[in-house]
Design a protein around this motif. Structure first.
Motif, mmCIF file in Angstrom:
data_model
loop_
_atom_site.group_PDB
_atom_site.id
_atom_site.type_symbol
_atom_site.label_atom_id
_atom_site.label_comp_id
_atom_site.label_asym_id
_atom_site.label_seq_id
_atom_site.Cartn_x
_atom_site.Cartn_y
_atom_site.Cartn_z
ATOM 1 N N VAL A 191 26.079 111.012 18.474
ATOM 2 C CA VAL A 191 24.772 111.665 18.488
ATOM 3 C C VAL A 191 24.886 112.984 17.726
ATOM 4 N N LEU A 192 24.029 113.141 16.720
ATOM 5 C CA LEU A 192 23.978 114.353 15.910
ATOM 6 C C LEU A 192 22.648 115.041 16.182
ATOM 7 N N TYR A 193 22.701 116.342 16.462
ATOM 8 C CA TYR A 193 21.496 117.108 16.774
ATOM 9 C C TYR A 193 21.196 118.103 15.664
ATOM 10 N N ARG A 194 19.902 118.305 15.411
ATOM 11 C CA ARG A 194 19.458 119.364 14.525
ATOM 12 C C ARG A 194 18.718 120.391 15.379
ATOM 13 N N GLU A 195 19.149 121.629 15.276
ATOM 14 C CA GLU A 195 18.500 122.734 15.986
ATOM 15 C C GLU A 195 17.650 123.487 14.978
ATOM 16 N N GLY A 196 16.344 123.433 15.178
ATOM 17 C CA GLY A 196 15.433 124.123 14.290
ATOM 18 C C GLY A 196 15.241 125.569 14.700
ATOM 19 N N THR A 197 14.863 126.376 13.742
ATOM 20 C CA THR A 197 14.607 127.778 14.059
ATOM 21 C C THR A 197 13.364 127.873 14.947
ATOM 22 N N PRO A 198 13.333 128.845 15.843
ATOM 23 C CA PRO A 198 12.198 128.953 16.764
ATOM 24 C C PRO A 198 10.880 129.200 16.037
ATOM 25 N N ALA A 199 9.860 128.506 16.488
ATOM 26 C CA ALA A 199 8.502 128.740 15.975
ATOM 27 C C ALA A 199 7.929 129.952 16.707
ATOM 28 N N PRO A 200 7.052 130.701 16.067
ATOM 29 C CA PRO A 200 6.476 131.883 16.731
ATOM 30 C C PRO A 200 5.805 131.562 18.067
ATOM 31 N N SER A 201 5.263 130.368 18.199
ATOM 32 C CA SER A 201 4.558 130.010 19.436
ATOM 33 C C SER A 201 5.481 129.477 20.525
ATOM 34 N N SER A 202 6.794 129.393 20.271
ATOM 35 C CA SER A 202 7.707 128.772 21.235
ATOM 36 C C SER A 202 8.464 129.777 22.089
ATOM 37 N N ALA A 203 8.059 131.018 22.101
ATOM 38 C CA ALA A 203 8.696 132.065 22.906
ATOM 39 C C ALA A 203 10.175 132.216 22.568
ATOM 40 N N GLY A 204 10.515 132.007 21.308
ATOM 41 C CA GLY A 204 11.886 132.203 20.873
ATOM 42 C C GLY A 204 12.835 131.060 21.145
ATOM 43 N N ARG A 205 12.337 129.956 21.636
ATOM 44 C CA ARG A 205 13.206 128.814 21.931
ATOM 45 C C ARG A 205 13.294 127.898 20.718
ATOM 46 N N PRO A 206 14.499 127.513 20.349
ATOM 47 C CA PRO A 206 14.650 126.620 19.202
ATOM 48 C C PRO A 206 14.229 125.197 19.565
ATOM 49 N N THR A 207 14.008 124.399 18.553
ATOM 50 C CA THR A 207 13.697 122.988 18.767
ATOM 51 C C THR A 207 14.962 122.176 18.525
ATOM 52 N N PHE A 208 15.127 121.097 19.265
ATOM 53 C CA PHE A 208 16.276 120.213 19.105
ATOM 54 C C PHE A 208 15.774 118.808 18.831
ATOM 55 N N GLU A 209 16.454 118.143 17.911
ATOM 56 C CA GLU A 209 16.087 116.776 17.549
ATOM 57 C C GLU A 209 17.375 115.971 17.375
ATOM 58 N N ALA A 210 17.436 114.818 18.006
ATOM 59 C CA ALA A 210 18.574 113.915 17.810
ATOM 60 C C ALA A 210 18.337 113.133 16.521
ATOM 61 N N LEU A 211 19.231 113.307 15.546
ATOM 62 C CA LEU A 211 19.085 112.620 14.267
ATOM 63 C C LEU A 211 19.741 111.256 14.273
ATOM 64 N N SER A 212 20.676 111.035 15.177
ATOM 65 C CA SER A 212 21.326 109.728 15.291
ATOM 66 C C SER A 212 21.481 109.393 16.763
ATOM 67 N N ARG A 213 21.551 108.124 17.033
ATOM 68 C CA ARG A 213 21.696 107.661 18.421
ATOM 69 C C ARG A 213 23.021 106.940 18.640
ATOM 70 N N GLY A 214 23.861 106.904 17.618
ATOM 71 C CA GLY A 214 25.154 106.237 17.739
ATOM 72 C C GLY A 214 25.929 106.328 16.439
ATOM 73 N N TYR A 215 27.198 105.929 16.480
ATOM 74 C CA TYR A 215 28.071 106.033 15.310
ATOM 75 C C TYR A 215 27.525 105.288 14.103
ATOM 76 N N GLU A 216 26.903 104.138 14.347
ATOM 77 C CA GLU A 216 26.416 103.325 13.228
ATOM 78 C C GLU A 216 25.306 104.019 12.441
ATOM 79 N N GLU A 217 24.642 104.998 13.011
ATOM 80 C CA GLU A 217 23.568 105.710 12.323
ATOM 81 C C GLU A 217 24.048 106.961 11.582
ATOM 82 N N LEU A 218 25.286 107.382 11.790
ATOM 83 C CA LEU A 218 25.767 108.621 11.189
ATOM 84 C C LEU A 218 25.809 108.560 9.659
ATOM 85 N N ALA A 219 26.228 107.438 9.095
ATOM 86 C CA ALA A 219 26.289 107.316 7.634
ATOM 87 C C ALA A 219 24.892 107.417 7.034
ATOM 88 N N GLU A 220 23.912 106.821 7.695
ATOM 89 C CA GLU A 220 22.531 106.893 7.210
ATOM 90 C C GLU A 220 22.025 108.335 7.230
#
Length: 116
Positions: free
Chosen positions: A57-86
């Motif tokens: 599992v690879l995560y991307r942490e986005g910079t905080p949006a002004p409306s998010s009270a300084g909290r960054p956003t997190f997104e899982a870019l992959s759900r397993g090893y087979e998706e890492l190359a993609e």
């Protein structure tokens, strides 16, 4: 991700006695051992987190949006090893022509079968 954020926030705001009570087996004198850094950053200053033993599992942490009270956003870019190359292919081709060297190196590692 919000649970982890809340736990970390609690540890930062807790006094020493509360931390020792909550985690008696932790050597708080060596707290630097807990610090982690992302694998790389892209041109938009998004951080990419990959933890060994995370089942690909690879995560991307986005910079905080002004409306998010300084909290960054997190997104899982992959759900397993087979998706890492993609994901590595996408990191190599998406966005700006001139990418940060650390991002290119990480994308190449993913393409070469990063992880176990």
């Amino acid at each position: 991700a919000l649970i982890l954020w809340a736990c970390c926030e609690h540890l930062v705001e807790a006094d020493e006695a509360e931390r020792v009570d909550a985690f008696p087996n932790v050597d708080w004198e060596d707290a630097d051992a807990f610090r982690m850094t992302p694998r790389c950053h892209d041109a938009r200053n998004n951080a990419y987190w990959y933890f060994d033993g995370s089942d690909g599992v690879l995560y991307r942490e986005g910079t905080p949006a002004p409306s998010s009270a300084g909290r960054p956003t997190f997104e899982a870019l992959s759900r397993g090893y087979e998706e890492l190359a993609e994901v590595g292919k996408k990191l190599m081709t998406e966005g700006r022509k001139h990418k940060k060297p650390e991002l290119l190196e990480f994308a190449q590692w993913l393409l070469a079968g990063g992880g176990p």
